[in-house]
Design a protein around this motif. Structure first.
Motif, PDB file in Angstrom:
ATOM      1  N   VAL A   1       0.774  -1.194   0.045  1.00 12.06           N
ATOM      2  CA  VAL A   1      -0.046  -0.154  -0.109  1.00 12.06           C
ATOM      3  C   VAL A   1       0.909   1.245   0.159  1.00 12.06           C
ATOM      4  CG1 VAL A   1      -1.907  -1.307   1.225  1.00 12.06           C
ATOM      5  CG2 VAL A   1      -0.271  -0.010   2.621  1.00 12.06           C
TER       6      VAL A   1
ATOM      7  N   GLU B   1      -3.538   3.412   5.833  1.00 11.47           N
ATOM      8  CA  GLU B   1      -4.030   2.414   4.901  1.00 11.47           C
ATOM      9  C   GLU B   1      -3.688   0.924   5.313  1.00 11.47           C
ATOM     10  OE1 GLU B   1      -4.727   1.396  -0.096  1.00 11.47           O
ATOM     11  OE2 GLU B   1      -3.479   2.835   0.728  1.00 11.47           O
TER      12      GLU B   1
ATOM     13  N   ASN C   1     -10.453  -2.069   0.725  1.00  7.78           N
ATOM     14  CA  ASN C   1      -9.937  -0.881   1.642  1.00  7.78           C
ATOM     15  C   ASN C   1      -8.683  -0.632   1.034  1.00  7.78           C
ATOM     16  OD1 ASN C   1     -11.585  -0.647   4.208  1.00  7.78           O
ATOM     17  ND2 ASN C   1     -11.466  -3.004   3.786  1.00  7.78           N
ATOM     18  N   HIS C   2      -8.381  -0.822  -0.079  1.00  6.26           N
ATOM     19  CA  HIS C   2      -7.101  -0.392  -1.001  1.00  6.26           C
ATOM     20  C   HIS C   2      -7.522   0.666  -1.738  1.00  6.26           C
ATOM     21  CE1 HIS C   2      -3.370  -1.349  -2.398  1.00  6.26           C
ATOM     22  NE2 HIS C   2      -3.160  -2.455  -1.802  1.00  6.26           N
ATOM     23  N   SER C   3      -6.190   1.535  -2.005  1.00  4.15           N
ATOM     24  CA  SER C   3      -6.418   2.670  -2.815  1.00  4.15           C
ATOM     25  C   SER C   3      -5.666   2.182  -4.181  1.00  4.15           C
ATOM     26  CB  SER C   3      -5.766   3.973  -2.281  1.00  4.15           C
ATOM     27  OG  SER C   3      -4.043   3.248  -2.212  1.00  4.15           O
TER      28      SER C   3
END
Length: 107
Positions: free
Chosen positions: A13, A18, A77-79
């Motif tokens: 990440v 995060e 939940n990952h960008s």
């Protein structure tokens, strides 16, 4: 009862917050026995260009039976558009540690 099949799942990440959000969700849901964070430098090809980025590698100690649930939490939940999510089997380990590991993830 299925045989315990321990695995290491890794992802990367961009930010510490995060990483910790993903790790906390995995621990709270008993999908991981332990989550570790390492600062790394990654060089890779993306959309035809060489990229260099500081990232955080998340090492997740889990069980194979939880891979789909772990993958889902990471994706939600990952960008990143296309996050690395890799699963590696663990073939052996220190018996007392492996006993604790199994107790934490419950399968």
């Amino acid at each position: 009862m299925p045989q315990f099949k321990p695995v290491i799942i890794t992802t990367t990440v961009a930010e510490a917050a995060e990483a910790e959000r993903i790790g906390s969700l995995l621990l709270e849901n008993r999908l991981a026995a332990c989550v570790q964070y390492e600062n790394i430098r990654s060089q890779y090809m993306w959309e035809g260009k060489i990229c260099n980025d500081d990232e955080i590698r998340i090492t997740i100690k889990s069980a194979r039976c939880h891979f789909s649930a772990v993958e889902k939490i990471i994706q939600q939940n990952h960008s990143y558009e296309c996050p690395q999510i890799l699963m590696l089997p663990i073939h052996r380990g220190h018996r007392p540690y492996m006993k604790w590991f199994k107790e934490q993830v419950g399968c």
